[in-house]
Scaffold this motif. Sequence first.
Motif, PDB file in Angstrom:
ATOM      1  N   PRO A 120      41.227  56.890  34.527  1.00  0.00           N
ATOM      2  CA  PRO A 120      42.248  57.965  34.225  1.00  0.00           C
ATOM      3  C   PRO A 120      43.691  57.203  33.895  1.00  0.00           C
ATOM      4  CG  PRO A 120      41.238  58.656  36.171  1.00  0.00           C
ATOM      5  CD  PRO A 120      40.305  57.309  35.776  1.00  0.00           C
ATOM      6  N   ASN A 121      43.795  56.300  35.050  1.00  0.00           N
ATOM      7  CA  ASN A 121      45.048  55.639  34.997  1.00  0.00           C
ATOM      8  C   ASN A 121      44.808  54.230  35.132  1.00  0.00           C
ATOM      9  OD1 ASN A 121      46.612  58.033  35.186  1.00  0.00           O
ATOM     10  ND2 ASN A 121      45.521  58.136  37.514  1.00  0.00           N
ATOM     11  N   LYS A 122      45.433  53.256  34.787  1.00  0.00           N
ATOM     12  CA  LYS A 122      45.043  51.699  35.136  1.00  0.00           C
ATOM     13  C   LYS A 122      45.346  51.513  36.538  1.00  0.00           C
ATOM     14  CE  LYS A 122      46.562  47.329  33.254  1.00  0.00           C
ATOM     15  NZ  LYS A 122      46.764  46.528  34.562  1.00  0.00           N
ATOM     16  N   PRO A 123      44.276  51.147  37.221  1.00  0.00           N
ATOM     17  CA  PRO A 123      44.339  50.938  38.655  1.00  0.00           C
ATOM     18  C   PRO A 123      45.585  50.084  39.174  1.00  0.00           C
ATOM     19  CG  PRO A 123      42.070  50.300  38.059  1.00  0.00           C
ATOM     20  CD  PRO A 123      43.059  50.523  36.840  1.00  0.00           C
ATOM     21  N   THR A 124      46.237  50.600  40.042  1.00  0.00           N
ATOM     22  CA  THR A 124      47.515  49.756  40.694  1.00  0.00           C
ATOM     23  C   THR A 124      46.718  48.891  41.868  1.00  0.00           C
ATOM     24  OG1 THR A 124      47.881  51.585  42.153  1.00  0.00           O
ATOM     25  CG2 THR A 124      49.188  51.359  39.902  1.00  0.00           C
ATOM     26  N   LEU A 125      45.693  49.427  42.474  1.00  0.00           N
ATOM     27  CA  LEU A 125      45.177  48.357  43.409  1.00  0.00           C
ATOM     28  C   LEU A 125      44.804  47.000  43.152  1.00  0.00           C
ATOM     29  CD1 LEU A 125      43.837  48.302  46.125  1.00  0.00           C
ATOM     30  CD2 LEU A 125      41.444  49.190  44.950  1.00  0.00           C
ATOM     31  N   GLU A 126      44.997  46.118  43.441  1.00  0.00           N
ATOM     32  CA  GLU A 126      44.392  44.775  43.338  1.00  0.00           C
ATOM     33  C   GLU A 126      43.562  44.149  44.548  1.00  0.00           C
ATOM     34  OE1 GLU A 126      47.121  42.061  41.686  1.00  0.00           O
ATOM     35  OE2 GLU A 126      47.802  43.392  40.244  1.00  0.00           O
ATOM     36  N   ILE A 127      42.335  43.829  44.182  1.00  0.00           N
ATOM     37  CA  ILE A 127      41.616  43.204  45.234  1.00  0.00           C
ATOM     38  C   ILE A 127      41.506  41.741  45.471  1.00  0.00           C
ATOM     39  CG2 ILE A 127      39.420  42.977  46.270  1.00  0.00           C
ATOM     40  CD1 ILE A 127      38.477  45.498  44.622  1.00  0.00           C
ATOM     41  N   ASN A 128      42.034  41.079  46.626  1.00  0.00           N
ATOM     42  CA  ASN A 128      42.158  39.609  46.560  1.00  0.00           C
ATOM     43  C   ASN A 128      40.905  39.201  47.499  1.00  0.00           C
ATOM     44  OD1 ASN A 128      42.933  36.978  47.420  1.00  0.00           O
ATOM     45  ND2 ASN A 128      44.818  37.428  48.071  1.00  0.00           N
ATOM     46  N   PHE A 129      40.046  38.472  46.582  1.00  0.00           N
ATOM     47  CA  PHE A 129      38.827  38.071  47.337  1.00  0.00           C
ATOM     48  C   PHE A 129      38.974  36.826  47.987  1.00  0.00           C
ATOM     49  CE2 PHE A 129      37.232  40.940  44.363  1.00  0.00           C
ATOM     50  CZ  PHE A 129      36.350  41.671  45.117  1.00  0.00           C
ATOM     51  N   GLY A 130      40.419  36.132  47.884  1.00  0.00           N
ATOM     52  CA  GLY A 130      40.524  35.037  48.987  1.00  0.00           C
ATOM     53  C   GLY A 130      40.016  33.677  48.077  1.00  0.00           C
ATOM     54  N   GLN A 131      39.385  32.795  49.105  1.00  0.00           N
ATOM     55  CA  GLN A 131      38.902  31.346  48.648  1.00  0.00           C
ATOM     56  C   GLN A 131      38.070  31.735  47.408  1.00  0.00           C
ATOM     57  OE1 GLN A 131      35.602  30.169  49.361  1.00  0.00           O
ATOM     58  NE2 GLN A 131      36.243  28.234  48.279  1.00  0.00           N
ATOM     59  N   VAL A 132      36.952  32.478  47.459  1.00  0.00           N
ATOM     60  CA  VAL A 132      35.868  32.532  46.419  1.00  0.00           C
ATOM     61  C   VAL A 132      36.495  32.829  44.920  1.00  0.00           C
ATOM     62  CG1 VAL A 132      35.331  34.929  46.808  1.00  0.00           C
ATOM     63  CG2 VAL A 132      33.525  33.509  45.934  1.00  0.00           C
ATOM     64  N   ASP A 133      37.735  33.398  45.140  1.00  0.00           N
ATOM     65  CA  ASP A 133      38.205  33.872  43.684  1.00  0.00           C
ATOM     66  C   ASP A 133      39.323  32.725  43.405  1.00  0.00           C
ATOM     67  OD1 ASP A 133      39.021  35.505  41.479  1.00  0.00           O
ATOM     68  OD2 ASP A 133      40.346  36.350  42.340  1.00  0.00           O
ATOM     69  N   GLN A 134      39.084  31.397  44.115  1.00  0.00           N
ATOM     70  CA  GLN A 134      40.138  30.279  43.618  1.00  0.00           C
ATOM     71  C   GLN A 134      39.497  29.484  42.736  1.00  0.00           C
ATOM     72  OE1 GLN A 134      43.448  30.482  45.413  1.00  0.00           O
ATOM     73  NE2 GLN A 134      42.537  32.649  45.599  1.00  0.00           N
ATOM     74  N   VAL A 135      38.088  29.436  42.578  1.00  0.00           N
ATOM     75  CA  VAL A 135      37.310  28.252  42.046  1.00  0.00           C
ATOM     76  C   VAL A 135      36.418  28.873  40.755  1.00  0.00           C
ATOM     77  CG1 VAL A 135      37.190  26.851  43.998  1.00  0.00           C
ATOM     78  CG2 VAL A 135      35.490  28.730  43.808  1.00  0.00           C
ATOM     79  N   LEU A 136      36.131  28.220  39.931  1.00  0.00           N
ATOM     80  CA  LEU A 136      35.004  28.252  38.970  1.00  0.00           C
ATOM     81  C   LEU A 136      35.378  29.637  38.151  1.00  0.00           C
ATOM     82  CD1 LEU A 136      31.686  27.753  40.977  1.00  0.00           C
ATOM     83  CD2 LEU A 136      33.210  26.072  40.076  1.00  0.00           C
TER      84      LEU A 136
END
Length: 283
Positions: A101-117
């Motif tokens: 209903p709204n664009k989420p303002t929350l952002e999830i930072n998954f840390g290291q796993v999100d830095q590669v590939l």
Amino acid sequence: MIQILRTKAEVNEALADFRSSSQAIGLVPTMGALHEGHLALVRKAMSNGDVVVVSIFVNPIQFNNEEDLIKYPNTLDKDLDLLEKEGVRFVFKPENHTLYPNKPTLEINFGQVDQVLEGAKRPGHFNGVGIVVAKLLNIVKPNRTYFGQKDLQQVAVVRSLINDLSFSTSMEVVNTVREKDGLAMSSRNLRLGVEERMVAPLLYQCLNFAKGELLAGKEWFAVKEVVMARFEKEPLARLEYFELVHTDTIALVNDLPSSGKRSICIAAYVGEIRLIDNLIIID
Ligand code: AMP
């Protein structure tokens, strides 16, 4: 008859009796354009005796490429037929505005796993995956959730979402289902041209080749160079990455340990279509 649920209220109403009689509910999240890979997840859930809910939702916020989103295949009637034949009771198919209903303002930072590939190549992708999976888990409240090994890094991300946020679901990971020539099944394969389709098994061939070489004691960098050279020779394909990783953390590594999990992950364009695949080297 398969029942299509479109809102959280409809899901709650449909599942109320199953919940109160403690029947296990199994969720299979998908983006539709279903194939045998998706059906392997469904069959696993059915074999566990779950009341199966398959969600079909092309999640806009996990696409970092507008064209990929616009051209994502939609084969709803066929999908529903396939699911009906498997004995699936419920499809959750929300509209965009129902989940967002709204664009989420929350952002999830998954840390290291999100830095590669995939994390490095598709900024924001895993944030989008994390948000939609969290929404689906909160709406369906499954006892078990099913994911494909085809998306190995997604498995790592969702595992951390479930553990770190204490969702009350277990996760089951199902092996990758392949075409006869080794190409991992994917909804995006529908977009490959005839010649591209003939080239596409190159990803799996390289994974298999590298596995054999590594297990025979070859150095990772030497193996990787052979694979890069193989792609250089193929005008229809462009290698994006080919990496040896720790299977659970997706941390990049350079060697095979005496014990410990290893997989190789690959992403490559075949024509305009970006494909990914992976292979477990040490389980
Ligand atoms: P998608 O619709 O592409 O988002 O995929 C939905 C689920 O099906 C994800 O958990 C995928 O990992 C899984 N999946 C997709 N392709 C395959 C495959 N070839 N084999 C096994 N699982 C798959």
